[in-house]
Design an enzyme around this catalytic site. Structure first.
Site, PDB file in Angstrom:
ATOM      1  N   HIS A 228      -1.504   0.692  -9.784  1.00 26.72           N
ATOM      2  CA  HIS A 228      -2.124  -0.288  -8.893  1.00 26.72           C
ATOM      3  C   HIS A 228      -2.688  -1.472  -9.678  1.00 26.72           C
ATOM      4  CE1 HIS A 228      -4.042  -0.488  -4.627  1.00 26.72           C
ATOM      5  NE2 HIS A 228      -3.822  -1.699  -5.085  1.00 26.72           N
TER       6      HIS A 228
ATOM      7  N   ARG B  89       0.861  -1.179   0.000  1.00 25.35           N
ATOM      8  CA  ARG B  89       0.000   0.000   0.000  1.00 25.35           C
ATOM      9  C   ARG B  89       0.901   1.233   0.000  1.00 25.35           C
ATOM     10  NH1 ARG B  89      -3.610  -2.624  -1.415  1.00 25.35           N
ATOM     11  NH2 ARG B  89      -5.712  -2.940  -0.583  1.00 25.35           N
TER      12      ARG B  89
ATOM     13  N   GLU C  62      -3.286   7.882  -3.634  1.00 21.29           N
ATOM     14  CA  GLU C  62      -3.889   7.474  -4.910  1.00 21.29           C
ATOM     15  C   GLU C  62      -5.210   8.200  -5.142  1.00 21.29           C
ATOM     16  OE1 GLU C  62      -4.127   3.256  -5.718  1.00 21.29           O
ATOM     17  OE2 GLU C  62      -2.218   2.941  -4.748  1.00 21.29           O
TER      18      GLU C  62
HETATM   19  N1  LIG Z   1      -0.808  -3.661  -5.224  1.00 27.84           N
HETATM   20  C1  LIG Z   1      -1.774  -4.549  -5.252  1.00 27.84           C
HETATM   21  O1  LIG Z   1      -2.590  -4.625  -6.182  1.00 27.84           O
HETATM   22  C2  LIG Z   1      -1.898  -5.538  -4.112  1.00 27.84           C
HETATM   23  C3  LIG Z   1      -2.388  -6.813  -4.377  1.00 27.84           C
HETATM   24  C4  LIG Z   1      -2.527  -7.703  -3.297  1.00 27.84           C
HETATM   25  C5  LIG Z   1      -2.173  -7.304  -2.012  1.00 27.84           C
HETATM   26  N2  LIG Z   1      -1.719  -6.041  -1.798  1.00 27.84           N
HETATM   27  C6  LIG Z   1      -1.339  -5.625  -0.458  1.00 27.84           C
HETATM   28  O2  LIG Z   1      -0.424  -6.581   0.053  1.00 27.84           O
HETATM   29  C7  LIG Z   1      -0.759  -6.865   1.396  1.00 27.84           C
HETATM   30  C8  LIG Z   1      -0.276  -8.256   1.770  1.00 27.84           C
HETATM   31  O3  LIG Z   1      -1.084  -9.239   1.173  1.00 27.84           O
HETATM   32  P1  LIG Z   1      -0.855 -10.777   1.589  1.00 27.84           P
HETATM   33  O4  LIG Z   1      -1.935 -11.594   0.976  1.00 27.84           O
HETATM   34  O5  LIG Z   1       0.567 -11.155   1.387  1.00 27.84           O
HETATM   35  O6  LIG Z   1      -1.140 -10.671   3.165  1.00 27.84           O
HETATM   36  P2  LIG Z   1      -0.541 -11.560   4.337  1.00 27.84           P
HETATM   37  O7  LIG Z   1      -1.370 -11.246   5.524  1.00 27.84           O
HETATM   38  O8  LIG Z   1      -0.377 -12.957   3.889  1.00 27.84           O
HETATM   39  O9  LIG Z   1       0.955 -10.978   4.556  1.00 27.84           O
HETATM   40  C9  LIG Z   1       1.189  -9.749   5.169  1.00 27.84           C
HETATM   41  C10 LIG Z   1       2.416  -9.949   6.066  1.00 27.84           C
HETATM   42  O10 LIG Z   1       2.808  -8.687   6.629  1.00 27.84           O
HETATM   43  C11 LIG Z   1       3.359  -8.979   7.881  1.00 27.84           C
HETATM   44  N3  LIG Z   1       3.479  -7.762   8.680  1.00 27.84           N
HETATM   45  C12 LIG Z   1       2.495  -7.088   9.321  1.00 27.84           C
HETATM   46  N4  LIG Z   1       3.025  -6.031   9.974  1.00 27.84           N
HETATM   47  C13 LIG Z   1       4.367  -6.028   9.698  1.00 27.84           C
HETATM   48  C14 LIG Z   1       5.470  -5.198  10.056  1.00 27.84           C
HETATM   49  N5  LIG Z   1       5.269  -4.135  10.852  1.00 27.84           N
HETATM   50  N6  LIG Z   1       6.704  -5.496   9.589  1.00 27.84           N
HETATM   51  C15 LIG Z   1       6.882  -6.579   8.800  1.00 27.84           C
HETATM   52  N7  LIG Z   1       5.892  -7.420   8.423  1.00 27.84           N
HETATM   53  C16 LIG Z   1       4.650  -7.134   8.871  1.00 27.84           C
HETATM   54  C17 LIG Z   1       2.415 -10.004   8.472  1.00 27.84           C
HETATM   55  O11 LIG Z   1       3.008 -10.677   9.561  1.00 27.84           O
HETATM   56  C18 LIG Z   1       2.169 -10.896   7.254  1.00 27.84           C
HETATM   57  O12 LIG Z   1       3.089 -11.971   7.212  1.00 27.84           O
HETATM   58  C19 LIG Z   1      -2.266  -6.674   1.465  1.00 27.84           C
HETATM   59  O13 LIG Z   1      -2.688  -6.337   2.770  1.00 27.84           O
HETATM   60  C20 LIG Z   1      -2.507  -5.550   0.485  1.00 27.84           C
HETATM   61  O14 LIG Z   1      -2.518  -4.310   1.159  1.00 27.84           O
HETATM   62  C21 LIG Z   1      -1.577  -5.151  -2.821  1.00 27.84           C
HETATM   63  O1  LIG Z   2      -5.428  -5.453  -1.683  1.00 30.12           O
HETATM   64  C1  LIG Z   2      -5.616  -5.838  -2.849  1.00 30.12           C
HETATM   65  O2  LIG Z   2      -6.206  -6.882  -3.142  1.00 30.12           O
HETATM   66  C2  LIG Z   2      -5.091  -5.025  -3.992  1.00 30.12           C
HETATM   67  O3  LIG Z   2      -4.615  -3.798  -3.623  1.00 30.12           O
HETATM   68  C3  LIG Z   2      -6.037  -4.958  -5.157  1.00 30.12           C
HETATM   69  O4  LIG Z   2      -6.037  -6.161  -5.800  1.00 30.12           O
END
Ligand SMILES: NC(=O)c1ccc[n+]([C@@H]2O[C@H](COP(=O)([O-])OP(=O)(O)OC[C@H]3O[C@@H](n4cnc5c(N)ncnc54)[C@H](O)[C@@H]3O)[C@@H](O)[C@H]2O)c1
Ligand SMILES: O=C(O)[C@H](O)CO
Length: 386
Positions: free
Chosen positions: A320, A273, A302
């Protein structure tokens, strides 16, 4: 938008009314709702980001559930409106749900769904794409060619970074962070250092096994290290990718001080994010460190970039799109719809959000469960035994 002016309606006489604030890819998600006697109303308004007032108009006087977007402000006002309309089901079409005030949803007994797992590899692949594009200056070279500036091969033309044998750092080694780490270790023989609040044992075992394979075949083995702090990753890694959730502990996790810790020729990738990075500090760092490069899929405010970022040649910026593969986006729509449907039908919550494949099998009916409800414990929802 006072009253929704453009709505696409499926199954007009359906017993339940489900609103989707945006058209979503594919039709399976619609059919799954229609098959369970839902009237589906899809807002087709051209406005990209709907306001709270827009969504209140969409909810109307009777609404059983809403599928919303990460660009929308789902808090007290919207959950109160949904509750007044008799609704108890909401799902983000996203795995991240920092745009949702879950405490407000709890107050009104509204289930909050998200879409984990289905976007893991798609997002990791985009992070890898940005990593390679930044390392080898692909965008600059493309612009150079299109500008007609190429007049022959030169020894120093667009020289970039070799990734093999370098150190890749991951902050947040969850689903996506681990998938990204595996791509960069297995695909480019990089050594891994990661920081997370929790140990990523499965990732460690993978890198160990791959290292043993390489060693057994006379090649330099890859290594892994779990850093004791995020700063350790920033100091040691040549390439760093950010994959934590956004919450109050990760807001501006990468700030001016931490940027200064990084190697002068390091590469920073952010597909998590935008607010995880202090973007104003990043622009200043890019200005004063021309060999430092970034690949950004997300931005602090954004859809806007902070002043100066668009002009930086050592920055690659995309809007994004990390989860934007056809299969993933259709799967996200399916999971979001099934979250809402499951709550409406009184189904239990699926027990493992890391294994949602049964919901994505188009040749079989989905399990009678909600794939992922983030406040299931707070609402006392039953967990599926399937
Ligand atoms: N750009 C995009 O389109 C897109 C797509 C998918 C996900 N995302 C973002 O990616 C994030 C992660 O998705 P995911 O499925 O891997 O989630 P997830 O919950 O599997 O992984 C997130 C990880 O972050 C870790 N974490 C939390 N606080 C932390 C800190 N202070 N320091 C280090 N690590 C920390 C957690 O322990 C966890 O392992 C989502 O929450 C979303 O915001 C963005
Ligand atoms: O959190 C998510 O899933 C992304 O930002 C959009 O796919």
């Amino acid at each position: 938008m006072a009253k929704p002016v453009s709505i696409e309606v499926w199954n007009p006489n359906g017993k339940y009314r489900v609103v989707s604030t945006k058209p979503m890819p594919g039709t399976r998600w619609i059919n799954l709702l229609v098959d369970q006697d839902c009237r589906v109303e899809i807002c087709t308004q051209k406005k990209t980001i709907l306001s709270v007032e827009d969504i209140i108009a969409l909810i109307g006087d009777k609404c059983d559930g809403v599928i919303g977007q990460l660009t929308e402000d789902w808090g007290e006002t919207l959950f109160a409106a949904l509750s007044r309309a008799g609704g108890k089901a909401f799902s983000n079409m996203a795995v991240g749900y920092n745009n949702v005030d879950v405490n407000a949803a709890n107050k009104y007994g509204v289930a909050v769904g998200n879409t984990p797992g289905v976007l893991t590899e798609t997002t990791a692949e985009l992070a890898a794409s940005l990593s390679l594009s930044a390392a080898r200056r692909i965008v600059e070279a493309d612009e150079f060619m299109r500008a007609g500036l190429y007049d022959g091969w030169l020894p120093n033309l667009f020289v970039g970074n070799l990734l093999k044998g370098q150190t890749v750092g991951v902050i947040g080694a969850g689903r996506i962070g681990s998938a990204y780490a595996r791509i960069m270790v297995e695909g480019f023989k990089m050594n891994l250092i990661y920081f997370d609040l929790y140990q990523s044992t499965r990732l460690e075992k993978f890198v160990t096994a791959y290292g043993e394979f390489l060693k057994a075949n006379g090649e330099q083995p890859v290594t892994w290290k779990r850093a004791s702090s995020m700063d350790e990753v920033l100091r040691e890694a040549d390439l760093i990718s950010l994959h934590p959730v956004l919450d109050k502990t990760t807001y501006h996790l990468v700030n001016k001080e931490r940027l200064a810790m990084m190697k002068k020729e390091a590469i920073l990738i952010n597909c998590s994010r935008g607010p995880v990075v202090d973007e104003v500090a990043l622009v200043e760092h890019l200005k004063h460190n021309p060999m430092f490069r970034v690949g950004l899929d997300v931005f602090e405010d954004e859809p806007y970039m902070k002043p100066g970022l668009a002009e930086m040649k050592n920055a690659i910026v995309v809007p994004h799109i990390a989860s934007a593969s056809k299969w993933t986006r259709e799967g996200m729509a399916t999971l979001a719809a099934l979250n809402v449907l499951g709550k409406i039908k009184g189904y239990p919550v699926w027990g493992d959000p890391n294994h949602i494949e049964p919901f994505l099998n188009e040749n079989a009916p989905p399990p009678a469960a909600s794939p992922s409800i983030v406040n299931s414990k707070a609402l006392g929802l039953p967990v599926s035994k399937l």
